[in-house]
Every structure is written in structure tokens, then in C-alpha cells.
Design an enzyme around this catalytic site. Structure first.
Site, mmCIF file in Angstrom:
data_model
loop_
_atom_site.group_PDB
_atom_site.id
_atom_site.type_symbol
_atom_site.label_atom_id
_atom_site.label_comp_id
_atom_site.label_asym_id
_atom_site.label_seq_id
_atom_site.Cartn_x
_atom_site.Cartn_y
_atom_site.Cartn_z
ATOM 1 C CB CYS A 180 5.161 2.267 7.473
ATOM 2 S SG CYS A 180 4.654 3.739 6.566
ATOM 3 C CG LEU A 181 6.519 1.057 1.422
ATOM 4 C CD1 LEU A 181 5.913 1.332 0.054
ATOM 5 C CD2 LEU A 181 7.664 0.062 1.313
ATOM 6 C CG HIS B 261 -0.530 1.143 7.251
ATOM 7 N ND1 HIS B 261 0.425 0.755 8.157
ATOM 8 C CD2 HIS B 261 0.100 1.969 6.379
ATOM 9 C CE1 HIS B 261 1.580 1.341 7.850
ATOM 10 N NE2 HIS B 261 1.410 2.071 6.770
ATOM 11 C CD GLU B 262 -1.477 2.442 2.761
ATOM 12 O OE1 GLU B 262 -1.049 3.611 2.619
ATOM 13 O OE2 GLU B 262 -0.734 1.489 3.025
ATOM 14 N N GLY C 2 0.832 -1.201 0.000
ATOM 15 C CA GLY C 2 0.000 0.000 0.000
ATOM 16 C C GLY C 2 0.861 1.242 0.000
ATOM 17 C CD GLN D 225 3.261 5.739 2.650
ATOM 18 O OE1 GLN D 225 2.298 5.161 2.149
ATOM 19 N NE2 GLN D 225 4.268 5.083 3.201
ATOM 20 C CG HIS E 144 0.106 6.683 5.508
ATOM 21 N ND1 HIS E 144 1.219 7.222 6.093
ATOM 22 C CD2 HIS E 144 0.405 5.394 5.247
ATOM 23 C CE1 HIS E 144 2.161 6.284 6.190
ATOM 24 N NE2 HIS E 144 1.686 5.165 5.685
HETATM 25 ZN ZN LIG Z 1 2.614 3.370 5.709
#
Ligand SMILES: [Zn+2]
Length: 169
Positions: free
Chosen positions: A92-93, A134-135, A45, A50, A138
Site C-alpha cells: 500500500c502506498l 484494497h481500495e 490504485g 490517501q 480504504h
Molecule cells: Zn492502499
């Protein structure tokens, strides 16, 4: 086009994203870049903040490109329903190298626009429900690290600060 992924500490990750007024060709280009960037990472995701864009958009694919039908794009998403509870490890990226167990509802129904600007409603459980939440976090300016408490959170933040100081973050 691949876009650089910003990391924990970047302003855009820590404030709420703005709604998208209209799904224009520019927005679709952003979405396509986000999909490419997510697959290249690789991740399941990616939210617009991000890649440094403070808009309410995320893409996800829990098959990481193996199953085309799993690729979802949400613009201006909102939860209709959430229930249950699951405890799983999450990463998380925007916080590479860190993982932690986060409590999330086990089921979620999300509505919003797709890449074409059409209304869609998707019911999810398990990993997809976790990914949605999670998204969505963000888009609210929250990272999974912010959901942790006490020592576990302190430890991650201390390591992030150390990496930042040495220019490795
Ligand atoms: Zn993330």
C-alpha cells in the site's frame, strides 16, 4: 497536481469516507490529481483518503499507465457481487516498505460513477479484483495491515511506531 500521500496512522485513513454528492469540476480536479499522484508513486490504485480527502473516490490502473483502457475511476462505488478466494502479496502506498499476503475474493463486480458522473459496472478477476477490494477497504477506513493477524501485524505496527518516533514516517 501531485498531492502528498498520507501514511498509516493518519486519522483520515482510519475512518469511513463520505459519499460524493455531485461530480463537480472540483471533484474532477481531485480525480485528475489522484491519477497523476498514483502514476508518480508509482502504484496501481489510490483512494481519496490517501491524499487526505475523506470522500468515496478511488482510481486504479493495473497496467500502471501502459494501457489507457485500464485506467478506472470510481465515485461512490459499491460491490454487487464477490466470490472465490485468492492469496497474493499486497502492499500500500500509505504503508511504504511493507508487504504481506492477504486473502481476497478472486472475482468482484463493482458499480459506481465514473469521472464524468456516469453509472458504470465493472467485472474484475485476479489482480483487478484484488485492487478493487484494497481500495474499497480504504473507503471503509481499513488498510491491508488491519487485515493481518498476530505476529505479522505486530511486527509491522512496531516498525511503523519506531519510524514515527524518529520522524521517518
Ligand atoms: Zn492502499
Amino acid at each position: 497536481m501531485l498531492r502528498p500521500i498520507v501514511r498509516y496512522g493518519a486519522d483520515v485513513l482510519h475512518r469511513p469516507a463520505a459519499p460524493v454528492a455531485d461530480v463537480t469540476p472540483e471533484i474532477q480536479t481531485l480525480i485528475d490529481d489522484m491519477i497523476q499522484t498514483m502514476y508518480a508513486a508509482p502504484g496501481i490504485g489510490l483512494a481519496a483518503p490517501q491524499v487526505g480527502v475523506g470522500l468515496q473516490i478511488f482510481v486504479c490502473d493495473i497496467s500502471v499507465g501502459r494501457n489507457r483502457a485500464d485506467l478506472l475511476t470510481f465515485v461512490n462505488p459499491a460491490f454487487i457481487e464477490r466470490d472465490g478466494m485468492q492469496l497474493e502479496e499486497e502492499g500500500c502506498l500509505s504503508a511504504p516498505g511493507f508487504n504481506a499476503t492477504v486473502a481476497r475474493p478472486s472475482r468482484a463486480i463493482l458499480k459506481g460513477l465514473d469521472r464524468e458522473g456516469q453509472e458504470q459496472t465493472v467485472e474484475a478477476s485476479g489482480l483487478l479484483a484484488r485492487c478493487f477490494q484494497h481500495e474499497m477497504d480504504h473507503l471503509d477506513g481499513t488498510l491491508f495491515v488491519d487485515r493481518l493477524r498476530g505476529l505479522q501485524k505486530d511486527l509491522i505496527l512496531r516498525k511503523v511506531r519506531k519510524l514515527s518516533r524518529s520522524g521517518k514516517w
